[in-house]
Design an enzyme around this catalytic site. Structure first.
Site, mmCIF file in Angstrom:
data_model
loop_
_atom_site.group_PDB
_atom_site.id
_atom_site.type_symbol
_atom_site.label_atom_id
_atom_site.label_comp_id
_atom_site.label_asym_id
_atom_site.label_seq_id
_atom_site.Cartn_x
_atom_site.Cartn_y
_atom_site.Cartn_z
ATOM 1 N N GLY A 10 63.764 -17.536 -9.801
ATOM 2 C CA GLY A 10 64.359 -16.207 -9.564
ATOM 3 C C GLY A 10 64.874 -15.588 -10.844
ATOM 4 N N GLY A 13 65.347 -11.798 -11.051
ATOM 5 C CA GLY A 13 66.135 -11.202 -9.973
ATOM 6 C C GLY A 13 67.475 -10.635 -10.419
ATOM 7 N N ASP A 14 68.147 -10.034 -9.466
ATOM 8 C CA ASP A 14 69.418 -9.347 -9.697
ATOM 9 C C ASP A 14 70.541 -10.312 -10.109
ATOM 10 O OD1 ASP A 14 71.184 -6.936 -9.181
ATOM 11 O OD2 ASP A 14 72.058 -8.399 -7.806
ATOM 12 N N ASP A 87 54.828 -19.427 -8.382
ATOM 13 C CA ASP A 87 55.052 -18.998 -6.995
ATOM 14 C C ASP A 87 55.580 -20.225 -6.262
ATOM 15 O OD1 ASP A 87 54.666 -18.513 -4.168
ATOM 16 O OD2 ASP A 87 53.575 -16.715 -4.800
ATOM 17 N N ASP A 179 79.938 -21.365 -4.570
ATOM 18 C CA ASP A 179 80.725 -20.378 -3.830
ATOM 19 C C ASP A 179 81.537 -19.695 -4.929
ATOM 20 O OD1 ASP A 179 83.074 -19.172 -2.637
ATOM 21 O OD2 ASP A 179 82.417 -20.091 -0.774
ATOM 22 N N HIS A 180 81.168 -18.470 -5.286
ATOM 23 C CA HIS A 180 81.743 -17.929 -6.528
ATOM 24 C C HIS A 180 83.255 -17.728 -6.431
ATOM 25 C CE1 HIS A 180 81.395 -13.862 -4.738
ATOM 26 N NE2 HIS A 180 82.238 -13.469 -5.664
ATOM 27 N N LYS A 184 86.709 -18.456 -9.375
ATOM 28 C CA LYS A 184 87.677 -17.461 -9.843
ATOM 29 C C LYS A 184 88.881 -18.189 -10.437
ATOM 30 C CE LYS A 184 86.275 -13.862 -6.623
ATOM 31 N NZ LYS A 184 86.079 -12.546 -7.228
ATOM 32 N N ASP A 237 78.805 -13.478 5.726
ATOM 33 C CA ASP A 237 78.739 -13.093 4.311
ATOM 34 C C ASP A 237 79.996 -13.534 3.557
ATOM 35 O OD1 ASP A 237 77.579 -11.689 2.083
ATOM 36 O OD2 ASP A 237 79.078 -10.121 2.394
ATOM 37 N N HIS A 242 83.571 -17.912 1.594
ATOM 38 C CA HIS A 242 84.668 -17.617 0.660
ATOM 39 C C HIS A 242 86.050 -17.722 1.298
ATOM 40 C CE1 HIS A 242 81.401 -16.355 -1.736
ATOM 41 N NE2 HIS A 242 81.312 -15.117 -1.309
#
Ligand SMILES: NC(=O)C1=CN([C@@H]2O[C@H](COP(=O)(O)OP(=O)(O)OC[C@H]3O[C@@H](n4cnc5c(N)ncnc54)[C@H](OP(=O)(O)O)[C@@H]3O)[C@@H](O)[C@H]2O)C=CC1
Ligand SMILES: O=C1O[C@H](COP(=O)(O)O)[C@@H](O)[C@H](O)[C@H]1O
Length: 511
Positions: A10, A13-14, A87, A179-180, A184, A237, A242
């Site tokens: 990826g 990707g973004d 791929d 898990d961002h 933190k 989400d 989170h």
């Protein structure tokens, strides 16, 4: 540090562009990458190495917290990047990749340590793991690790299935589930603050705490992620991962000098002690919301069902508030209120601990201004710890005056979540990653909510964009005699900050 090959699925990707390349660059500048470090970026589209490197450089210029100024360092960093077409379903692509990686490892005559980062949709995780195994890419002479992104499953059953498919190629110790929120800086401080400050440690239970409120509100809407978000909703989400991770990080009681195993064990204990909801109880413990039209910062915005690519009749949730209870020695009787929503009044992730009021009225003082003691951890957008106390009003001795002790750290110099997490994964430190047992227990807790939503047992409250969510979420606390802190009190709080700045030299300040 040993040589590492970073294999990035990826790479076009973004997420790679916005988070992974800037994180690697900052780790490089801080000399936290090994001397011998190479990145193989993978994707289906054709790209030459120089074009790929140019894309990476563009992403650093746009998204890195550090300005890219030193050309020599930049060239050295870029030299580590190459791009290969792969791929995920083409087995022969993995074999070609293996040959290239082996050739490079031989050139630098080093043990092969390989980190596979899956920055692709979760539907590919199982295929990639199987192909890594089958092609021999997974037979590294040193270590191998797998980093994966959320979402980890869609419900309990699919999460279990996904985990099984990864276990074919990787052991639990080799899997790093990002898990961002765990990356933190303030979240990483919670356990240390509790363990190294007797004043906190002594108060960390149901004898002193009345309730705990965990909020993560956003002003953004669904943005360009309709396809994913309309299937996920706020419950999958944000809440399942989170929000429940914040709850675990806050409520574990760990001995000093904890190892990552201790932290994980304690988190599991918390999840096991959560009072399980039954489908029929969801309605009285959970508020489901969806944003309607409204205004954010004075600008009109459309409602969720008028967003591009969202069906007009979507009943997807963009807000959830829930009341949880942990039935253990420390937390029995303390309600935890957790909420998260999109298109809310402000962007704020914070934890508010409201203390009990065991003190009798102090003789002769007018207590009308007296507030409960609050300990607030602001996680983002700013990092701040504040303690709300009561003192005597110097201008009116009969009156109580709120006082505010504040510690604030500038975000500018702090590493970003992805930097912390990728750095930890490279070092093999899994403390701030989600262990499978935590993930499974989180899905287990959330499963009755998913079912109740599915069967429409919980009303969907429409709230105006730019507000604090449905009023039912306020009622969830009001029925216990509490309210969400800082929803209605923004001005009051600002006032206190300003006043206290003038008292700064007289007030104790946590530094
Ligand atoms: N973007 C974000 O902020 C966040 C993303 N995530 C998660 O991270 C993951 C990646 O997200 P994001 O970067 O946004 O997604 P994008 O859609 O932007 O990128 C997807 C990437 O996957 C590659 N890809 C797609 N199909 C294949 C295939 N068959 N074979 C090989 N490569 C393929 C694409 O490359 P190409 O088209 O060249 O094949 C592209 O590089 C997802 O799981 C997402 O849920 C999690 C948190 C935040
Ligand atoms: O994982 C996600 O998090 C973001 C919110 O992250 P934050 O660091 O800005 O608080 C959220 O917007 C997104 O929908 C979700 O997938």
């Amino acid at each position: 540090m040993e040589a590492i090959t970073f294999v990035l699925f990826g790479a076009t990707g973004d997420l790679a562009k916005r988070k992974i390349y800037p994180a690697l660059y900052n780790l490089f500048i801080d000399q936290k990458l090994p001397e011998s470090f190479s990145v193989f970026g993978l994707g289906r589209r054709e790209l030459s190495d120089p074009d790929f490197q140019a894309n990476v450089e563009k992403s650093l210029r746009m998204f890195s917290r550090r300005k890219v100024i030193d050309q020599e360092n930049l060239q050295k960093f870029m030299g580590a990047f190459r791009y290969r077409v792969l791929d995920v379903g083409h087995k022969e692509d993995y074999k070609t990749l293996l040959q290239e990686i082996e050739q490079q490892e031989q050139e630098i005559q080093t043990k092969s340590n390989r980190m596979f980062y899956l920055s692709v949709g979760p539907q590919f995780f199982g295929t990639i793991a199987a192909n890594i195994q089958e092609s021999g890419l997974g037979r590294a002479s040193g270590w191998k690790r797998l980093v994966i992104e959320k979402p980890f499953g869609h419900d309990l059953a699919s999460a279990r299935e996904l985990n099984e498919s990864l276990s074919i190629a990787f052991t639990e110790e080799e899997i790093f589930r990002i898990d961002h929120y765990l990356g933190k800086p303030m979240v990483q401080k919670l356990e240390v603050l509790q363990n190294n400050n007797p004043v906190f440690k002594a108060l960390w239970d149901n004898r002193y705490i009345a309730n705990i409120q965990i909020t993560s509100n956003e002003t953004v809407g669904v943005e360009e992620r309709a396809g994913y978000y309309d299937q996920a909703g706020a419950v999958r989400d944000m809440f399942q991962n989170h929000m429940l991770q914040l709850l675990m990080m806050l409520t574990t009681h760990s001995p000093n000098n904890t190892t990552n195993d201790d932290v994980r064990k304690k988190k599991k204990i918390v999840m096991n002690s959560l009072e399980q909801l039954h489908k029929e109880d969801v309605k009285s413990h959970v508020v489901r919301g969806q944003y309607g039209a409204g205004a954010i910062d004075g600008n009109p915005v459309v409602g969720y069902t008028s967003e591009p690519n969202i069906p007009e009749d979507s009943s997807n949730d963009t807000f959830i508030a829930a009341k949880l209870k942990i039935d253990d020695y420390f937390w029995r009787g303390v309600p935890f209120y957790i909420r998260t929503g999109k298109r809310m009044k402000e962007k704020s992730t914070r934890i508010v601990i409201e203390f009990k009021e065991p003190l009798k009225k102090s003789g002769g003082t007018n207590e009308e201004n007296k507030k409960p003691n609050l300990l607030v951890f602001e996680i983002s957008p700013d990092e701040r710890i504040s303690l709300h106390l009561n003192t005597r009003d110097p201008l009116n001795k009969e009156k109580i005056k709120p006082m505010y002790i504040d510690f604030h750290e500038s975000q500018a110099n702090l590493p970003e979540a992805y930097e912390n997490l990728i750095g930890d994964a490279l070092h093999g430190d899994s403390t701030f990653f989600a262990h499978w047992e935590e993930v499974e227990l989180s899905w287990q807790w959330v499963q009755p909510i998913l079912e109740a939503y599915n069967e429409n047992l919980v009303p969907l409250h429409i709230y105006a964009a730019g507000t604090n969510g449905p009023s039912a979420s306020d009622e969830l606390l009001e029925q216990d005699g509490y309210h969400w802190w800082f929803d209605q009190e923004e001005e009051h709080r600002t006032e206190i900050i300003e006043e206290d700045l003038s008292l700064a030299t007289k007030s104790p300040v946590l530094q």
